[in-house]
Motif scaffolding. Structure first.
Motif, short mmCIF file in Angstrom:
data_model
loop_
_atom_site.label_atom_id
_atom_site.label_comp_id
_atom_site.label_asym_id
_atom_site.label_seq_id
_atom_site.Cartn_x
_atom_site.Cartn_y
_atom_site.Cartn_z
N LYS A 116 -2.47 8.25 0.29
CA LYS A 116 -1.60 7.69 -0.73
C LYS A 116 -1.77 6.17 -0.72
N VAL A 117 -1.94 5.62 -1.91
CA VAL A 117 -2.06 4.17 -2.05
C VAL A 117 -0.96 3.67 -2.99
N GLU A 118 -0.52 2.46 -2.77
CA GLU A 118 0.53 1.89 -3.60
C GLU A 118 -0.01 1.65 -5.00
N GLY A 119 0.66 2.23 -6.00
CA GLY A 119 0.21 2.10 -7.38
C GLY A 119 0.98 1.06 -8.16
N GLY A 120 2.14 0.71 -7.69
CA GLY A 120 2.98 -0.27 -8.38
C GLY A 120 4.42 -0.12 -7.93
N TYR A 121 5.34 -0.43 -8.85
CA TYR A 121 6.76 -0.44 -8.52
C TYR A 121 7.53 0.25 -9.64
N LEU A 122 8.66 0.88 -9.31
CA LEU A 122 9.43 1.57 -10.34
C LEU A 122 10.92 1.42 -10.10
N LEU A 123 11.64 1.58 -11.21
CA LEU A 123 13.10 1.61 -11.19
C LEU A 123 13.49 2.80 -12.06
N LYS A 124 13.93 3.88 -11.41
CA LYS A 124 14.29 5.09 -12.12
C LYS A 124 15.51 4.85 -13.00
N ASN A 125 15.62 5.64 -14.06
CA ASN A 125 16.78 5.53 -14.93
C ASN A 125 18.05 5.77 -14.12
N GLY A 126 19.01 4.91 -14.25
CA GLY A 126 20.27 5.00 -13.51
C GLY A 126 20.23 4.33 -12.15
N SER A 127 19.04 4.00 -11.65
CA SER A 127 18.92 3.36 -10.33
C SER A 127 19.41 1.93 -10.37
#
Length: 157
Positions: A116-127
């Protein structure tokens, strides 16, 4: 639906204490958790928060060699930069803080081995993501904040 963002900062948005402001589906707010008045200054412990209310997952894909605007201190995971406009920065206290998205990982296979390699960053809906900081302002003043969010520009379905 997903929103991807680039590394440009929008212009600053004035915030009001305990009153959230929404920009591009992200709600920004700050809250004073503790205050203390000294002889010549006021000291505040503050929490700054960003919450995804867009109805979509917000994703930032990492790009090789990408330069980030200096307001985010070179941090590719920064969703926004909160700045206390009347903070003095004295006594080793802050004038601002970044709130950051969480990294996400994608599978990568090489010679039959998958990692697994880091693909980027995320903020889930509601997070919600937050940061705590201590600011010192002139005696008798309350902290005043501006937020400079990342600029969400591409929509991917």
């Amino acid at each position: 639906m997903l929103l991807a963002w680039n590394a440009q900062g929008q212009s600053a948005i004035d915030l009001s204490e305990d009153k959230p402001t929404v920009s591009n589906g992200i709600e920004f707010s700050y809250m004073v958790r503790n205050e203390r008045n000294e002889e010549s200054y006021s000291r505040y412990e503050v929490s700054v928060t960003a919450q995804n209310k867009s109805g979509c997952m917000l994703i930032y894909f990492k790009k090789a060699g990408e330069e980030l605007n200096s307001i985010f201190e070179g941090d590719p995971s920064a969703i926004a930069r909160f700045e206390c406009v009347n903070a003095t920065g004295k006594r080793l206290t802050s004038k601002g803080a970044n709130v950051k998205a969480k990294p996400f990982f994608v599978p990568y296979t090489n010679n039959g081995t998958t990692t697994k390699v880091e693909g980027g960053y995320l903020l889930k809906n509601g997070s919600r993501v937050s940061a705590d900081l201590i600011v010192i302002v002139p005696k008798g003043e309350r902290p005043k904040f501006k937020v400079r969010p990342q600029d969400f520009v591409d929509v991917v379905e």
